[in-house]
Design a protein around this motif. Sequence first.
Motif, PDB file in Angstrom:
ATOM      1  N   GLN A  29      40.115  40.996  28.361  1.00 20.72           N
ATOM      2  CA  GLN A  29      38.704  41.304  28.603  1.00 20.72           C
ATOM      3  C   GLN A  29      37.840  40.065  28.384  1.00 20.72           C
ATOM      4  O   GLN A  29      36.907  39.803  29.148  1.00 20.72           O
ATOM      5  N   SER A  30      38.147  39.317  27.347  1.00 20.98           N
ATOM      6  CA  SER A  30      37.386  38.111  27.051  1.00 20.98           C
ATOM      7  C   SER A  30      37.538  37.086  28.164  1.00 20.98           C
ATOM      8  O   SER A  30      36.557  36.448  28.583  1.00 20.98           O
ATOM      9  N   ILE A  31      38.757  36.921  28.666  1.00 19.22           N
ATOM     10  CA  ILE A  31      38.999  35.967  29.755  1.00 19.22           C
ATOM     11  C   ILE A  31      38.212  36.364  31.004  1.00 19.22           C
ATOM     12  O   ILE A  31      37.587  35.523  31.665  1.00 19.22           O
ATOM     13  N   ALA A  32      38.223  37.649  31.330  1.00 21.60           N
ATOM     14  CA  ALA A  32      37.522  38.107  32.531  1.00 21.60           C
ATOM     15  C   ALA A  32      36.013  37.911  32.402  1.00 21.60           C
ATOM     16  O   ALA A  32      35.358  37.390  33.319  1.00 21.60           O
ATOM     17  N   LEU A  33      35.453  38.334  31.265  1.00 21.35           N
ATOM     18  CA  LEU A  33      34.003  38.200  31.073  1.00 21.35           C
ATOM     19  C   LEU A  33      33.584  36.734  30.995  1.00 21.35           C
ATOM     20  O   LEU A  33      32.597  36.325  31.617  1.00 21.35           O
ATOM     21  N   ALA A  34      34.326  35.936  30.229  1.00 17.91           N
ATOM     22  CA  ALA A  34      33.989  34.522  30.087  1.00 17.91           C
ATOM     23  C   ALA A  34      34.148  33.794  31.410  1.00 17.91           C
ATOM     24  O   ALA A  34      33.355  32.902  31.748  1.00 17.91           O
ATOM     25  N   GLY A  35      35.166  34.177  32.192  1.00 14.44           N
ATOM     26  CA  GLY A  35      35.356  33.547  33.495  1.00 14.44           C
ATOM     27  C   GLY A  35      34.200  33.836  34.438  1.00 14.44           C
ATOM     28  O   GLY A  35      33.722  32.948  35.141  1.00 14.44           O
ATOM     29  N   GLY A  36      33.752  35.106  34.460  1.00  9.69           N
ATOM     30  CA  GLY A  36      32.616  35.456  35.308  1.00  9.69           C
ATOM     31  C   GLY A  36      31.344  34.734  34.898  1.00  9.69           C
ATOM     32  O   GLY A  36      30.611  34.205  35.748  1.00  9.69           O
ATOM     33  N   LEU A  37      31.078  34.689  33.596  1.00 13.61           N
ATOM     34  CA  LEU A  37      29.892  33.979  33.098  1.00 13.61           C
ATOM     35  C   LEU A  37      29.954  32.493  33.420  1.00 13.61           C
ATOM     36  O   LEU A  37      28.938  31.880  33.775  1.00 13.61           O
ATOM     37  N   SER A  38      31.144  31.918  33.294  1.00 13.25           N
ATOM     38  CA  SER A  38      31.289  30.481  33.543  1.00 13.25           C
ATOM     39  C   SER A  38      31.059  30.152  35.008  1.00 13.25           C
ATOM     40  O   SER A  38      30.384  29.160  35.333  1.00 13.25           O
ATOM     41  N   ALA A  82      35.514  27.493  33.682  1.00 10.97           N
ATOM     42  CA  ALA A  82      35.846  28.477  34.715  1.00 10.97           C
ATOM     43  C   ALA A  82      37.206  28.176  35.345  1.00 10.97           C
ATOM     44  O   ALA A  82      37.989  29.090  35.615  1.00 10.97           O
ATOM     45  N   ILE A  83      37.508  26.900  35.557  1.00 12.12           N
ATOM     46  CA  ILE A  83      38.802  26.520  36.125  1.00 12.12           C
ATOM     47  C   ILE A  83      39.935  26.871  35.168  1.00 12.12           C
ATOM     48  O   ILE A  83      40.975  27.405  35.576  1.00 12.12           O
ATOM     49  N   LEU A  84      39.735  26.599  33.879  1.00 16.23           N
ATOM     50  CA  LEU A  84      40.759  26.928  32.879  1.00 16.23           C
ATOM     51  C   LEU A  84      41.005  28.438  32.822  1.00 16.23           C
ATOM     52  O   LEU A  84      42.150  28.890  32.688  1.00 16.23           O
ATOM     53  N   LEU A  85      39.935  29.207  32.940  1.00 11.33           N
ATOM     54  CA  LEU A  85      40.058  30.663  32.861  1.00 11.33           C
ATOM     55  C   LEU A  85      40.538  31.273  34.173  1.00 11.33           C
ATOM     56  O   LEU A  85      40.887  32.455  34.211  1.00 11.33           O
ATOM     57  N   ALA A  86      40.536  30.482  35.235  1.00  9.64           N
ATOM     58  CA  ALA A  86      40.981  30.987  36.535  1.00  9.64           C
ATOM     59  C   ALA A  86      42.473  30.777  36.758  1.00  9.64           C
ATOM     60  O   ALA A  86      43.067  31.455  37.593  1.00  9.64           O
ATOM     61  N   TRP A  87      43.096  29.864  36.010  1.00  3.28           N
ATOM     62  CA  TRP A  87      44.513  29.637  36.267  1.00  3.28           C
ATOM     63  C   TRP A  87      45.362  29.427  35.015  1.00  3.28           C
ATOM     64  O   TRP A  87      46.152  30.309  34.656  1.00  3.28           O
ATOM     65  N   PRO A  88      45.251  28.278  34.302  1.00  8.42           N
ATOM     66  CA  PRO A  88      46.241  28.025  33.234  1.00  8.42           C
ATOM     67  C   PRO A  88      46.214  29.027  32.091  1.00  8.42           C
ATOM     68  O   PRO A  88      47.270  29.445  31.601  1.00  8.42           O
ATOM     69  N   ILE A  89      45.036  29.454  31.655  1.00  5.96           N
ATOM     70  CA  ILE A  89      44.961  30.379  30.509  1.00  5.96           C
ATOM     71  C   ILE A  89      45.518  31.753  30.860  1.00  5.96           C
ATOM     72  O   ILE A  89      46.354  32.287  30.122  1.00  5.96           O
ATOM     73  N   PRO A  90      45.098  32.392  31.974  1.00  2.40           N
ATOM     74  CA  PRO A  90      45.687  33.696  32.296  1.00  2.40           C
ATOM     75  C   PRO A  90      47.176  33.632  32.600  1.00  2.40           C
ATOM     76  O   PRO A  90      47.918  34.573  32.282  1.00  2.40           O
ATOM     77  N   LEU A 111      41.348  35.179  43.414  1.00  3.08           N
ATOM     78  CA  LEU A 111      41.363  34.535  42.104  1.00  3.08           C
ATOM     79  C   LEU A 111      42.622  34.956  41.348  1.00  3.08           C
ATOM     80  O   LEU A 111      42.842  36.154  41.128  1.00  3.08           O
ATOM     81  N   PRO A 112      43.464  34.004  40.931  1.00  4.32           N
ATOM     82  CA  PRO A 112      44.689  34.372  40.215  1.00  4.32           C
ATOM     83  C   PRO A 112      44.427  35.235  38.989  1.00  4.32           C
ATOM     84  O   PRO A 112      45.204  36.131  38.676  1.00  4.32           O
ATOM     85  N   THR A 113      43.320  34.971  38.297  1.00  7.00           N
ATOM     86  CA  THR A 113      43.004  35.737  37.096  1.00  7.00           C
ATOM     87  C   THR A 113      42.922  37.223  37.389  1.00  7.00           C
ATOM     88  O   THR A 113      43.419  38.044  36.611  1.00  7.00           O
ATOM     89  N   SER A 114      42.312  37.594  38.493  1.00  5.57           N
ATOM     90  CA  SER A 114      42.076  39.010  38.780  1.00  5.57           C
ATOM     91  C   SER A 114      43.375  39.764  38.978  1.00  5.57           C
ATOM     92  O   SER A 114      43.541  40.880  38.489  1.00  5.57           O
ATOM     93  N   LYS A 115      44.331  39.177  39.693  1.00  3.14           N
ATOM     94  CA  LYS A 115      45.610  39.837  39.937  1.00  3.14           C
ATOM     95  C   LYS A 115      46.437  39.904  38.658  1.00  3.14           C
ATOM     96  O   LYS A 115      47.007  40.956  38.317  1.00  3.14           O
ATOM     97  N   LEU A 116      46.525  38.797  37.944  1.00  2.00           N
ATOM     98  CA  LEU A 116      47.300  38.767  36.702  1.00  2.00           C
ATOM     99  C   LEU A 116      46.715  39.722  35.676  1.00  2.00           C
ATOM    100  O   LEU A 116      47.448  40.427  34.972  1.00  2.00           O
ATOM    101  N   ALA A 117      45.391  39.739  35.582  1.00  2.00           N
ATOM    102  CA  ALA A 117      44.738  40.602  34.595  1.00  2.00           C
ATOM    103  C   ALA A 117      44.970  42.069  34.919  1.00  2.00           C
ATOM    104  O   ALA A 117      45.274  42.864  34.020  1.00  2.00           O
TER     105      ALA A 117
END
Length: 320
Positions: free
Chosen positions: A41-50, A12-20, A208-214
Amino acid sequence: MLLTSYLLAGLAILLAWPIPVALSRAQWTARSPFAAMVMWQSIALAGGLSMIGAMLFWGLDSLGDTLLTALERGVKLILGDPSIASPGTIHIFALSTAALLGFHLVLTLIRAAWRISRQRSRHRHILSLLTQESTVSPGTLVLDHEIPIAYCLPSFSGSVTVLSRGLVQRLSEEELHAVLAHEKAHLEQRHDLLLLAFTSWHDALPWLPTSKLALTAVQDLVEMLADDAALREVSPAELLRALLTVATGALGEPDTKAPAAISNAGTGGAPTEELTSQRLRRLLTPKSPLTASVRDLILAAALLLLALPTTMLVAPGLFG
């Protein structure tokens, strides 16, 4: 159970910052918008599940060594079985957080869909008063205004494209065809649903950085996908001239002003038609698309990324 919780938290941490962040800076996304869209889409879904899974497994750890065992004992505990010890305060907090986060995400999606549906309904009513049907293009409404305007209003019953009289008068026949092909792609590929999902994700977790970047990336990618659809029917020069004309209307002209009733803010999550620098570059200096093997590799990575938290959630209960 704890090990799975820690692994999911790390993912979840990886999908919340460095990967996106890395994906938002990648140059290949403009060469394959579809693959980039699937990856987001995969990052968002996997991040939520994680995120939800990490808290869920942590909370259920005191009830059993596997997910199925913990759930079974949890049901017995709720039903009043005295042989099942109650989880500690920390575990209850973790379970409550997982439940609230999942509920919050679903509720935000439903609320966003309801809000956008009402916005579009009001906007469609206003258009019925201010526009007339195009005699040239079915499903197109013409607005009697000088500013060059073009956008689409998606709907499950009766999607429409809106053009202003000023735009129709300024564009050549080929350029007008480019605009219509672009908007048609938005409607047929239902880009509004993609934007709805990422808009609600950003509304639910704005910190969450992921949400804005995505959301920013997806807004650009849907326009690239529509550009690619239009380029199958017109030349890049014709599409670019048409987009620049529409962009002039989006920015506003010094001697005129678009009526508030037709502001794109009222289209309810439809594509914004913003002409970004990245879109300009790929039209001015087109690059070759990614090879099929590279594109397949990216899609496989996206699938693997989504399968990873799913497997962590399910496998302990099946094979533990």
